[in-house]
Design an enzyme around this catalytic site. Sequence first.
Site, PDB file in Angstrom:
ATOM      1  N   SER A  60     -13.164   3.414   4.479  1.00  6.73           N
ATOM      2  CA  SER A  60     -13.914   3.084   5.782  1.00  6.73           C
ATOM      3  C   SER A  60     -15.041   3.869   5.887  1.00  6.73           C
ATOM      4  CB  SER A  60     -12.810   3.283   6.975  1.00  6.73           C
ATOM      5  OG  SER A  60     -11.949   2.048   6.956  1.00  6.73           O
ATOM      6  N   ASP A  87       0.921  -1.303   0.042  1.00  4.02           N
ATOM      7  CA  ASP A  87       0.109  -0.028  -0.051  1.00  4.02           C
ATOM      8  C   ASP A  87       0.860   1.157   0.022  1.00  4.02           C
ATOM      9  OD1 ASP A  87      -2.292   1.301   0.193  1.00  4.02           O
ATOM     10  OD2 ASP A  87      -2.603   1.292   2.294  1.00  4.02           O
TER      11      ASP A  87
HETATM   12  P1  13P Z   1      -9.272   4.143   5.563  1.00  5.36           P
HETATM   13  O1  13P Z   1      -8.507   5.096   6.446  1.00  5.36           O
HETATM   14  O2  13P Z   1     -10.678   4.967   5.355  1.00  5.36           O
HETATM   15  O3  13P Z   1      -9.699   2.808   6.153  1.00  5.36           O
HETATM   16  O4  13P Z   1      -8.409   4.100   4.261  1.00  5.36           O
HETATM   17  C1  13P Z   1      -7.494   3.009   4.385  1.00  5.36           C
HETATM   18  C2  13P Z   1      -6.606   3.203   3.062  1.00  5.36           C
HETATM   19  O5  13P Z   1      -7.085   3.849   1.945  1.00  5.36           O
HETATM   20  C3  13P Z   1      -5.368   2.689   2.925  1.00  5.36           C
HETATM   21  O6  13P Z   1      -4.590   3.053   1.668  1.00  5.36           O
END
Ligand code: 13P
Length: 336
Positions: free
Chosen positions: A226, A83
């Site tokens: 989220s 990520d």
């Molecule tokens: P959230 O903080 O909304 O869970 O997003 C996580 C995200 O996009 C990780 O790359």
Amino acid sequence: MPLVTMRQLLDEAAKGGYGVGAFNVNNMEQIQSIMEAARETKSPVIIQASRGARSYSQDRFLYHLMIAATEVYPEIPVALHLDHGNSPETCKSAIEMGFTSVMMDGSLMPDGKTPSTYEYNVKATREVVEMAHAKGVTVEGEIGVLGGIEDGHGAGVDALAHVTDPAQAAEFARATGIDALAIAIGTSHGAYKFTRKPTGDILKMDVLIEIHRQLPATHLVMHGSSSVPKDLQDIINQYGGKLRPTWGVPVEEIQLGIRNGVRKINVDTDNRLAITGAIRKVFAEKPEEFDPRSYLKPAREAMKKVVAQRMTQFGQAGHAGDYAPLSLQEMAARYR
Ligand code: 13P
């Protein structure tokens, strides 16, 4: 089965018209929660780790935990994704470590904070695509800049400051050859996304729909997805936490996105909230407990519940057995 590539998961999701949750992990309990939810709902899944997670868990621990996940849950197709890789070097180290998918986030400079130029983004992303595809590994790019900062990554800009331009997104996808594209539509990482339930002025679903119209064959990625449910906020606050009132991305907006080309949905915060609420509850109700299992088990269960619910809502449930995994070598041959 061995780790699968994200490209294969997303291609299958496009065929089936569903989305696949990409859940962030830092430790064993989170991996177990996701895999249990995947087994319960028969879902393919993406497990992702940020640079912060890699340094917290240490690459070797993370790698072997993921291998354990494939051994204990052999029926679940699971991709391991980096990520927000901040540079081609970070992506290279992830590929060498065994990630089957990487994100090159060239929307920011390698400091992970400063918005970059379009030219820099194309160059860095193209470099990663060449390196990764030669090994069959999937690449996600990003165009536009997300709001907020997580794990020290993010420009900290207002979420609407750098919304993705659809024409530029189409040009970027063509110039780089990426497999999946993260777009900025007003969301941000973390719990504090919106100060009210988002409507079209602050969550730009119209932009997403236009990007999909211009780029119908590219898998779109929604970051910062989220939903920050009120019941999870309430448990934390009920047991001594101090969260300010806040709103996330409503699940029905994500489902609208899935009907318009979104195949990967990033979720981290909801799971953090579930874990923290469960642990706070045990600490408040049983202050005599000191066995870590007494609070990590309910934490794991609470996260599993959220993940299973998202898997059903995103439509990936029931699709784990749909296809045989392609090896990295087979994927590399396809790219050639
Ligand atoms: P959230 O903080 O909304 O869970 O997003 C996580 C995200 O996009 C990780 O790359």
